[in-house]
Each structure stands twice: as C-alpha cells, then as structure tokens.
Design a protein around this motif. Structure first.
Motif, short mmCIF file in Angstrom:
data_model
loop_
_atom_site.label_atom_id
_atom_site.label_comp_id
_atom_site.label_asym_id
_atom_site.label_seq_id
_atom_site.Cartn_x
_atom_site.Cartn_y
_atom_site.Cartn_z
N GLU A 63 34.91 45.03 44.93
CA GLU A 63 34.30 45.17 43.60
C GLU A 63 35.28 45.83 42.63
O GLU A 63 35.37 45.44 41.46
CB GLU A 63 32.99 45.96 43.70
CG GLU A 63 32.20 46.01 42.42
CD GLU A 63 31.78 44.65 41.89
OE1 GLU A 63 31.95 44.42 40.66
OE2 GLU A 63 31.30 43.81 42.66
N ARG A 67 36.60 43.84 39.30
CA ARG A 67 36.32 44.48 38.00
C ARG A 67 37.58 44.51 37.14
O ARG A 67 37.52 44.32 35.93
CB ARG A 67 35.78 45.89 38.23
CG ARG A 67 35.37 46.61 36.98
CD ARG A 67 34.73 47.99 37.22
NE ARG A 67 35.27 48.69 38.36
CZ ARG A 67 34.54 49.08 39.43
NH1 ARG A 67 33.25 48.81 39.48
NH2 ARG A 67 35.09 49.72 40.42
N PRO A 71 36.84 42.04 33.62
CA PRO A 71 36.08 43.19 33.12
C PRO A 71 34.88 42.76 32.28
O PRO A 71 34.91 41.75 31.59
CB PRO A 71 37.10 43.95 32.27
CG PRO A 71 38.09 42.92 31.85
CD PRO A 71 38.15 41.91 32.97
N ASP A 85 27.88 41.50 30.82
CA ASP A 85 28.34 41.04 32.13
C ASP A 85 28.28 39.51 32.28
O ASP A 85 28.67 38.97 33.31
CB ASP A 85 27.53 41.70 33.25
CG ASP A 85 26.07 41.28 33.26
OD1 ASP A 85 25.55 40.81 32.23
OD2 ASP A 85 25.43 41.44 34.31
#
Length: 137
Positions: A63, A67, A71, A85
C-alpha cells in the motif's frame, strides 16, 4: 470441462483482503483434478494480486508503494467524479491486474509457500466486489 462460479466480497474500504479460501473452495466444487483456474474481478477500481500471506507487513508495504505511484487527489487528474481517490483507484487497478490464473494440481491450487490470492480494494469507501471463477481442465 469448464466450471464457473462467482462470489461477492464486501470490502471495508482500501486494503488487501485474502480470497484464497473462496477460490480454493470453487476449485473443490468443480471436481477438477488438474487444470487451471482463472480469477476475474469485474471492477475498475479494485484489483487482484498474488503475494505473501504469512507476514501482514507485506500488505502495508504494498500500500505504501502504490500510494507513491498513484497518489490520491493529484491536481492534474481530471476524473474525480467520486472523490479524491477516484482516479487514483483506476490507476492502481491498471498498474496491478483484474485477472489471475493459477494452476490446479491434484484438486488444489498449486500456489507456492506463503502465496495467497488477494483482492485489493483501492477506494476509501466500502464496496461489494464481484469475483468470477472459471476452472478449466
């Protein structure tokens, strides 16, 4: 012989959820001795992966890396209809995959030591995800 089954996974939101047992049960129900199982996720903001299932820190590290690669809330994203998201989730699913194939040997998934099948939810909100299993022998 081809056997198909499906199941739903209710995710709590972003993270990895092991689905090895559900897929293994579909293989058993198929009665296949040797062949291949295809696992297909019918979504564009979640994905599938095979990774270590013994040490949970692996999941956290995955994760962390994803990320960095995709992002949330990047101001250059244009697709944000469902929140910060939204586009990041689509990028994450493209960088990973929505389909896996695993050999079946002696009626069981022929996974290596510490390998597990995981659904990777890329959205913050909980979702119901549909997984389609096709066993071929």
């Amino acid at each position: 012989m081809i056997h198909q089954a499906s199941f739903l996974i209710k995710t709590p939101g972003r993270g990895l959820i092991e689905i090895t047992n559900q897929v293994a049960e579909c293989v058993v129900q198929s009665g296949a001795s040797n062949g291949i199982v295809n696992v297909f996720l019918q979504h564009t903001s979640a994905s599938l992966t095979i990774t270590e299932n013994a040490d949970p820190t692996v999941l956290g590290d995955l994760e962390t890396i994803i990320r960095r690669l995709a992002p949330d809330g990047d101001p250059e994203y244009r697709h944000d209809y469902e929140g910060d998201d939204d586009m990041a989730a689509h990028i994450r699913s493209v960088l990973t995959t929505n389909e896996l194939s695993v050999p079946v040997r002696n009626g069981r998934l022929a996974l290596g030591t510490w390998q597990g099948l995981f659904l990777w939810e890329h959205r913050y909100q909980a979702h119901s995800r549909s997984v389609l299993i096709t066993v071929m022998c």
